[in-house]
Design an enzyme around this catalytic site. Structure first.
Site, short mmCIF file in Angstrom:
data_model
loop_
_atom_site.label_atom_id
_atom_site.label_comp_id
_atom_site.label_asym_id
_atom_site.label_seq_id
_atom_site.Cartn_x
_atom_site.Cartn_y
_atom_site.Cartn_z
N ASN A 1 0.75 -0.98 0.04
CA ASN A 1 0.07 -0.03 0.08
C ASN A 1 1.01 1.07 -0.04
O ASN A 1 0.71 2.11 0.81
CB ASN A 1 -0.84 0.18 1.14
CG ASN A 1 -0.02 -0.03 2.45
OD1 ASN A 1 0.87 -0.44 2.62
ND2 ASN A 1 -0.91 0.72 3.55
N ASP B 1 3.65 -4.81 12.07
CA ASP B 1 2.92 -3.94 11.33
C ASP B 1 3.39 -2.37 11.20
O ASP B 1 2.90 -1.43 11.57
CB ASP B 1 1.56 -3.95 11.87
CG ASP B 1 0.37 -3.06 10.77
OD1 ASP B 1 0.91 -2.71 9.67
OD2 ASP B 1 -0.49 -2.87 11.33
O1 DOR Z 1 -2.65 1.45 11.50
C1 DOR Z 1 -2.10 0.98 10.25
N1 DOR Z 1 -1.65 1.69 9.40
N2 DOR Z 1 -2.79 -0.08 9.86
C2 DOR Z 1 -3.00 -0.51 8.53
O2 DOR Z 1 -3.70 -1.41 8.31
C3 DOR Z 1 -2.13 0.37 7.55
C4 DOR Z 1 -1.19 0.98 8.16
C5 DOR Z 1 -0.39 2.02 7.20
O3 DOR Z 1 -0.14 1.73 6.14
O4 DOR Z 1 -0.22 3.15 7.66
ZN ZN Z 2 -0.48 -3.10 7.72
#
Ligand code: DOR
Ligand code: ZN
Length: 418
Positions: free
Chosen positions: A84, A272
């Protein structure tokens, strides 16, 4: 050929023995092997299969270089980056562009998921085929069932169709669009998990509720948990202030405690790692940086007896290698790469954002106790020693490097014989 000797986790037990390494790979493990004596506990280096290293148009938030440096300091040998980005990684060109940056700039081994959108879902099979002539895609993901950018959303029926069409691992952000609203409640996750399980087997990103964890562990699907959903809850919102936003959001205290209690059911622990600029955070951007703190914070919990050593190493090394199909990674075993993180369990320090290497400039773990690795070995090479990086960025293609060295050595041999 090099050898080290010390205490390490081997086939579920802590033993004291020697490890012989050849070509970056563990050749032999035996008590009688002598070698450099290593102080501390040698664990497998971790694999973080969920990081957002931004780069491209968002290099102010993070780059592959800064993110991977942070990963190295956190005891990682391999990361899986998420698609992303801006621009999005949904086709061969962006995929290749990113892999080329990583080849030159990444401190640790780097892998990248291919993105799936409504736009590319019809062609996903061909895109995978084209990319896989050159690179190995670990998974298609992270799929968003709901996203502020509707182009990145995938409706359930499309996800179901893609699931039938491809055999690759698909990683899903399970939050049901009809229940998500502003507050993104636990029910949105639980409902999405339920619906996805009806469609087939998936890998679920950062599960934040007990109910989802139980449902997934009863299926053939797999799931991730993050340190922040295990260790933080809504009582931390005040402490985190304007930095507290993350998706899925922090849950109630009882929910996070219940999730922690079933940690053994989880498959993988991920950070994450989602860095944003301070300004973007203040404007509500969701995400926590974490690639440098996940292993050190968890090793501290292990030291305190709150997490078992086998559970931790399964979640952080063995399972990610197996589930994402990274051959020669994972546990300390003959035939695997010599990727180690060495921890001195007496060297407990406090996490300080100013000492971390991400561009994020803050951490939700500020002042948390942690045990950072004193040494990190990447394919047998000492890459980090007491806070000092001993390698240059750029993916080490071990075989080629060694072949060059071998040729040079044999050339030298020829010269000396003459
Ligand atoms: O908190 C988040 N940030 N959750 C996600 O799923 C995407 C991520 C981001 O790309 O900043
Ligand atoms: Zn993520």
């Amino acid at each position: 050929m090099v050898a080290i000797h010390g205490k390490f986790l081997y086939r579920g037990e802590i033993i004291e023995a020697g490890i012989e390494i050849e070509n970056g790979v563990i050749k032999e493990i035996k008590k009688t092997i002598e070698g450099e004596k290593i102080d501390g506990l040698i664990l497998p280096a971790s694999i973080d299969v969920h990081v957002h290293f931004r780069d491209f148009e968002e290099s102010d938030k993070e780059t592959i270089e800064s993110g991977s440096l942070s990963a190295l300091y956190g005891g990682n040998c391999l990361v899986v980056d998420q698609p992303n980005t801006n621009p999005f990684v949904g086709d061969f060109d962006e995929y290749e562009r990113r892999m080329k940056i990583a080849e030159k700039k990444s401190y640790v081994d780097y892998s990248l998921n291919l993105g799936l959108t409504t736009k590319n879902s019809e062609r996903i099979h061909e895109i995978i085929k084209k990319i896989e002539e050159k690179y190995r895609i670990p998974a298609v993901g992270e799929v968003f069932l709901q996203h502020s950018n509707s182009e990145l959303e995938i409706p359930y029926h499309t996800l179901g169709e893609v699931r039938k069409k491809i055999s690759k691992l698909i990683t899903v952000h399970a939050e049901d669009p009809s229940l998500i609203q502003d507050s993104r409640p636990p029910e949105a996750e639980i409902e999405a998990v339920k619906k996805c399980l009806e469609l087939g087997d998936f890998h679920f990103c950062h599960i934040s509720t007990y109910d989802s964890a139980i449902m997934i562990s009863d299926s053939n699907s797999t799931f991730e948990v993050t340190p922040h959903h295990l260790l933080f809850n809504t009582e931390d919102l005040d402490r985190l202030g304007e930095f507290s936003k993350v998706n899925p959001p922090l849950r109630s205290k009882v929910e996070s405690e219940m999730l922690f209690n079933v940690l053994q059911l989880a498959d993988i622990l991920v950070s994450d790692h989602a860095p944003h600029t301070l300004e973007d955070k203040k404007n509500g951007a969701p995400g926590f940086p974490g690639v440098e703190t996940t292993y050190p914070v968890m090793v501290n919990l292990m030291r305190k007896g709150l997490v078992g050593i086998r559970t931790l190493t399964s979640l952080i090394a063995t399972n990610p290698a197996r589930i994402f199909g990274f051959e020669k990674y994972g546990e300390i075993e003959v035939g695997n790469y010599a990727n180690f993180a060495v921890f001195n369990l007496k060297a407990v320090s406090k996490v300080k954002a100013e000492r971390l290497h991400t561009k994020a400039e803050w951490t939700p773990f500020e002042n948390f106790e942690a045990v950072f690795p004193e040494r990190v070995y990447l394919k047998g090479e000492l890459a980090l020693l007491n806070g000092e990086v001993l390698i240059e960025p750029g993916i080490r293609k071990k075989k080629e490097v060694d072949e060059i060295e071998k040729i040079e050595e044999s050339e030298k041999g020829k010269i000396s014989k003459k």
